[in-house]
Design an enzyme around this catalytic site. Structure first.
Site, PDB file in Angstrom:
ATOM      1  N   ASP A 192      19.388  -1.100  -2.787  1.00  0.00           N
ATOM      2  CA  ASP A 192      17.985  -1.054  -3.193  1.00  0.00           C
ATOM      3  C   ASP A 192      17.110  -0.511  -2.075  1.00  0.00           C
ATOM      4  OD1 ASP A 192      18.188  -1.810  -5.789  1.00  0.00           O
ATOM      5  OD2 ASP A 192      17.735  -3.925  -5.460  1.00  0.00           O
ATOM      6  N   ASP A 228      14.387   1.758 -16.449  1.00  0.00           N
ATOM      7  CA  ASP A 228      15.004   0.611 -15.769  1.00  0.00           C
ATOM      8  C   ASP A 228      14.565  -0.687 -16.439  1.00  0.00           C
ATOM      9  OD1 ASP A 228      15.652  -1.216 -13.245  1.00  0.00           O
ATOM     10  OD2 ASP A 228      16.589   0.724 -12.854  1.00  0.00           O
ATOM     11  N   ASP A 229      14.625  -1.762 -15.719  1.00  0.00           N
ATOM     12  CA  ASP A 229      14.339  -3.115 -16.197  1.00  0.00           C
ATOM     13  C   ASP A 229      12.979  -3.174 -16.909  1.00  0.00           C
ATOM     14  OD1 ASP A 229      14.344  -5.815 -16.493  1.00  0.00           O
ATOM     15  OD2 ASP A 229      14.510  -6.299 -14.364  1.00  0.00           O
ATOM     16  N   CYS A 278      25.683  -1.507 -10.646  1.00  0.00           N
ATOM     17  CA  CYS A 278      24.638  -1.873  -9.690  1.00  0.00           C
ATOM     18  C   CYS A 278      24.703  -3.378  -9.542  1.00  0.00           C
ATOM     19  CB  CYS A 278      23.289  -1.438 -10.269  1.00  0.00           C
ATOM     20  SG  CYS A 278      21.857  -1.976  -9.328  1.00  0.00           S
ATOM     21  N   ASN A 330      22.452  -9.339 -10.864  1.00  0.00           N
ATOM     22  CA  ASN A 330      21.513  -9.682  -9.795  1.00  0.00           C
ATOM     23  C   ASN A 330      21.581 -11.094  -9.239  1.00  0.00           C
ATOM     24  OD1 ASN A 330      19.959  -7.364  -9.090  1.00  0.00           O
ATOM     25  ND2 ASN A 330      19.179  -7.359 -11.177  1.00  0.00           N
ATOM     26  N   TRP A 366      21.309  -7.950   0.939  1.00  0.00           N
ATOM     27  CA  TRP A 366      20.518  -7.124   0.040  1.00  0.00           C
ATOM     28  C   TRP A 366      19.767  -6.075   0.874  1.00  0.00           C
ATOM     29  CZ3 TRP A 366      15.119  -6.539  -0.342  1.00  0.00           C
ATOM     30  CH2 TRP A 366      14.711  -5.736  -1.425  1.00  0.00           C
ATOM     31  N   LYS A 409      22.749   1.889 -16.805  1.00  0.00           N
ATOM     32  CA  LYS A 409      22.811   1.275 -15.470  1.00  0.00           C
ATOM     33  C   LYS A 409      23.124  -0.202 -15.695  1.00  0.00           C
ATOM     34  CE  LYS A 409      19.859   0.306 -11.441  1.00  0.00           C
ATOM     35  NZ  LYS A 409      18.520   0.562 -10.877  1.00  0.00           N
ATOM     36  N   TRP A 410      24.291  -0.638 -15.224  1.00  0.00           N
ATOM     37  CA  TRP A 410      24.807  -1.985 -15.492  1.00  0.00           C
ATOM     38  C   TRP A 410      24.561  -2.837 -14.250  1.00  0.00           C
ATOM     39  CZ3 TRP A 410      28.376  -3.197 -19.758  1.00  0.00           C
ATOM     40  CH2 TRP A 410      28.905  -4.495 -19.690  1.00  0.00           C
ATOM     41  N   ASP A 411      23.538  -3.673 -14.318  1.00  0.00           N
ATOM     42  CA  ASP A 411      23.111  -4.415 -13.130  1.00  0.00           C
ATOM     43  C   ASP A 411      23.689  -5.836 -13.141  1.00  0.00           C
ATOM     44  OD1 ASP A 411      21.736  -4.915 -10.776  1.00  0.00           O
ATOM     45  OD2 ASP A 411      19.829  -4.148 -11.526  1.00  0.00           O
ATOM     46  N   ARG A 460      17.161 -15.608  -8.958  1.00  0.00           N
ATOM     47  CA  ARG A 460      16.190 -14.674  -9.562  1.00  0.00           C
ATOM     48  C   ARG A 460      15.775 -15.150 -10.954  1.00  0.00           C
ATOM     49  NH1 ARG A 460      16.103  -8.314 -11.335  1.00  0.00           N
ATOM     50  NH2 ARG A 460      14.340  -7.716 -10.096  1.00  0.00           N
TER      51      ARG A 460
END
Ligand code: GLA
Length: 729
Positions: free
Chosen positions: A550, A369-370, A528, A482, A202, A478-480, A446
């Site tokens: 990031d 964003d989030d 992402c 995590n 990361w 934006k397709w994340d 997470r």
């Protein structure tokens, strides 16, 4: 008669001429597909002598069919199989109902297709016009077990690339179990190569590593369910004398977003076998009678023009033949993402104020964003609850989108569709949608679980949520993604099919993305994964750009962007200006350096513009206008690496416009010292006889001077970057 694929039917030989390369396949006396050559283009002629087998021990020479002994262990094969004398890494392993795994593939037939053929349910490079490519399909089979393998080779008129995949067909009456089904094998006759791989984590993705090949198996893999931060699915083999601009280089990329393996197996005869495909530790597939299994696509490049030559072939392939949709050759809108500016801490007023401020700077797209959905105020809840957080966004996504549009900006939003928070309405309603082994512990990453993307009901639920949000006025997503896989299982599939879940997850993801692409062709999708943890060619088929990392520190980005450029086009790599001190490294870097480094990708900002100083606002206005003026060069121009930030201690790179009349060279210091060696920049890709003007410095050069003598780098005024803009007279 095909032009690119030349077939000698009588002698069963296939010559594939792709761009500046040739790829030769022959059928040998044992009916096996023998790999004779991949390299610099060869004239047509007799190449039968290329079937060569080095001396081998009698223990390995065990096949005495046709009266002489031969070892498949010492042969170069197109698609070697497990279960016979070949004890190196192999492409295919099948378990048959009688418990055996013995299979012998013999050549049966061929077919030539105009253009490309595609792969059902999987990403694959495509021809824009049929005349750009031809595809050879070779059929090999073992009739005793009713298995057929179709090997596909796409050959390009103007690209030195071979695209390969395999399809395995069960023509029998019983199911068989695929234990390993790789995409391609490249058997090279020598081992005299430097292997370039990459390693990351990361916030430090795709750091390049190099080592000489050694005997045995070496390479890269992911068992994490995604292509991963750790190793990106590409491998380069270069001659020891090759460098950025000259010498022989092979590049291999797997266009797949899940667990993979790319291995080099160097044997006792000094040969190198490169294998690539789905990671066989994470894979088992029950192939029912009458069914076909298709592997992901592998993209192979050969360049005799060094690493830059190889990268440029990959860039063209991915930009022009993998990315799709209206943005693929277009400059992307200049974007502002709210993540580092606000994190979870915003409401409608905050966003509208940011939109006004961003519009004044000339920004074209605002991305929330989030944190806009469910009860999400931190990373511990609500994934899966894809409806607006009413406390933060009282007029919903629709109301907010209208307000942002009213400022003249496009509106974008963040999703992490493949995930589910334990603390969510979705988990309370559908715990069985979680990817897990029933009744066993599930690891959180997470604070979240993965959804079982192999399920159609999960895909449909996500489609409905995303489609509804898009219809509320969203222009960009934006397709994340995590977290990585841990315990893998599906509650819908029977026990014998649990080994299919990892791959079915990716097929489910691709299917959902395909549907969204088809139904919303005007939406710009950006992929992402905790930064650049799923930056792969497979994703580019559905989303033409990816958030590279990031880590937004410009100096840290030099190495990340260098490593990304080895394979991926710069237009597919998002790069943003963020604030100083930088949130990840605490470093302060001048505005100019942040700008010059972010220009290398699809450009944007990752900050709160309402907090910018007047000076930075003015700089940003000029920066955005300049970026827009370079739009086509940054997207469709040719990219050259000039220096490697890790080995050279500084970075330098260049864009050349599509008509080759303009070059923009950037030099970046890393550890600036007032006294010390100053690099001499030799500028590649120019015309030696032509004249180039650097108006800013009032200098005129010939191309030969710039290429061979070079220029002594200026000392950067900001202890960061220097830019040279060269125009051909
Ligand atoms: C990941 C992404 C970031 C940001 C956060 C939001 O880390 O890489 O850019 O979107 O998630 O939670």
């Amino acid at each position: 008669m095909s032009n690119l694929i030349k077939i000698d039917e009588e002698n069963r030989r296939f010559k594939l001429d792709s761009g500046d390369t040739s790829y030769l396949i022959m059928v040998n006396d044992q009916d096996m597909l023998y790999h004779a050559y991949f390299g610099r283009k060869l004239p047509d002629g007799d190449y039968s002598y290329l079937i060569d087998t080095p001396p081998h021990s009698s223990i390995e020479a065990i096949d005495d069919r046709n009266g002489f002994w031969i070892s498949d262990n010492a042969m170069r094969l197109e698609y070697p199989v497990f279960g016979r004398a070949d004890k190196k890494e192999t492409a295919l392993e099948i378990k048959f109902p009688d418990g055996s795994n013995v299979i012998t593939l013999a050549y049966k037939s061929y077919k030539v297709h105009e253009g490309t053929v595609g792969i059902k349910g999987l990403p694959a490079a495509y021809a824009n016009e049929k005349s750009e490519a031809e595809t050879l399909e070779l059929v090999v089979a073992d009739d005793s077990v009713s298995i057929e393998v179709h090997l596909f080779y796409t050959v390009w008129r103007d690209l030195s690339v071979i695209c390969r995949h395999a399809e395995i067909v069960n023509n029998g009456k019983n199911s068989v179990v695929l234990k390993r089904a790789l995409s391609a094998v490249l058997d090279l006759p020598e081992r005299d190569y430097i292997m370039t791989t990459n390693c990351g984590a990361w916030a430090s993705e795709r750091r390049i590593e190099r080592h000489e090949l050694f005997s045995g198996v070496q390479g890269l893999y992911s068992k994490r369910g995604n292509s991963s931060h750790i190793h990106n699915p590409f491998v380069v083999l270069q001659r020891k004398t090759a460098d950025e601009n000259q010498g022989d280089v092979y590049g291999a990329v797997l266009a797949y977003s899940g667990s993979y393996e790319m291995l080099a197996d160097v044997d006792a005869y000094g040969m190198t076998r490169l294998t690539m495909g789905i990671n066989h530790d994470c894979f088992e597939w029950v192939l029912e009678a009458g069914e076909t299994f298709a592997t992901p696509e592998a993209n192979l490049v050969f360049s005799h023009n060094g690493l830059n030559g190889m990268s440029q072939e990959f860039h063209k392939l991915y930009r022009d033949h993998m990315c799709r949709g209206k943005y693929k050759n277009e400059r992307r809108p200049v974007l502002l993402n709210t993540w580092e500016g606000c994190y979870f801490n915003f409401n409608e007023d905050t966003i509208v104020n940011i939109a006004k401020s961003a519009a004044d700077l000339g920004i074209e797209l605002l991305v929330v964003d989030d944190g806009w959905f469910g009860h999400r105020n931190g990373d511990n809840s609500s994934l899966g609850d894809w409806y607006p957080n009413e406390e933060k966004l009282p007029s919903g996504v629709k109301g907010l989108a209208e307000k942002v549009h009213a400022e003249g900006l496009k509106f974008g939003i963040w999703f992490e569709p493949e995930m589910i928070s334990r603390e969510s309405d979705l988990y309370r309603a559908h715990p069985e949608w979680t990817l897990c082994a029933k009744g066993r512990p599930i690891s959180q990453g997470r604070n979240q679980y993965l959804l079982d993307m192999s399920r159609k009901d999960v895909q449909d639920y996500l489609y409905d949520c995303i489609a509804k949000t898009i219809n509320d006025g969203v222009d960009y997503i934006k397709w994340d993604y995590n977290r990585n896989f841990a315990e893998v299982g599906s509650q819908l599939l029977p026990p014998e099919k649990q080994g299919e879940v990892s791959h079915r997850f990716i097929l489910g993801l691709y299917s959902l993305l395909e549907r969204l692409n088809k139904d919303f062709p005007d939406v710009l999708f950006e992929s992402c994964s905790g930064g650049g943890g799923r930056f792969d060619a497979g994703m580019l088929y559905y989303m033409p750009q990816t958030w590279a990392s990031d880590d937004t520190d410009a100096i840290k980005r030099l190495e990340i962007q260098y490593g990304t450029s080895i394979v991926y086009p710069l237009s597919c790599m998002s790069a943003h200006i963020s604030v100083c001190p930088n949130h990840q490294t605490g470093r302060t870097v001048s505005y100019k350096t942040r700008q010059d480094v972010a220009y290398t990708g699809s450009f944007g900002f990752e900050l709160d513009p309402t907090k910018m100083s007047e000076e930075e606002r003015n700089l940003s206005k000029a920066t955005i206008q300049e970026y827009i003026s370079y739009g086509d060069m940054f997207v469709n121009g040719t990219y050259y690496r000039i220096a490697n930030p890790k080995d050279d201690g500084y970075a330098a790179w260049m864009f050349l416009s599509t008509d080759e009349s303009e070059a923009r060279v950037t030099y970046a210091t890393i550890d600036h010292s007032i006294e010390g060696p100053v690099p001499r920049l030799r500028i590649p890709g120019l015309l030696p006889e032509a004249t180039y003007v650097d108006e800013e410095r009032g200098r005129t050069y010939t191309g030969a001077y710039l290429m061979y003598a070079g220029i002594l780098a200026d000392i950067p005024g900001d202890r960061g970057t220097v830019v040279y803009k060269l125009k051909r007279k």
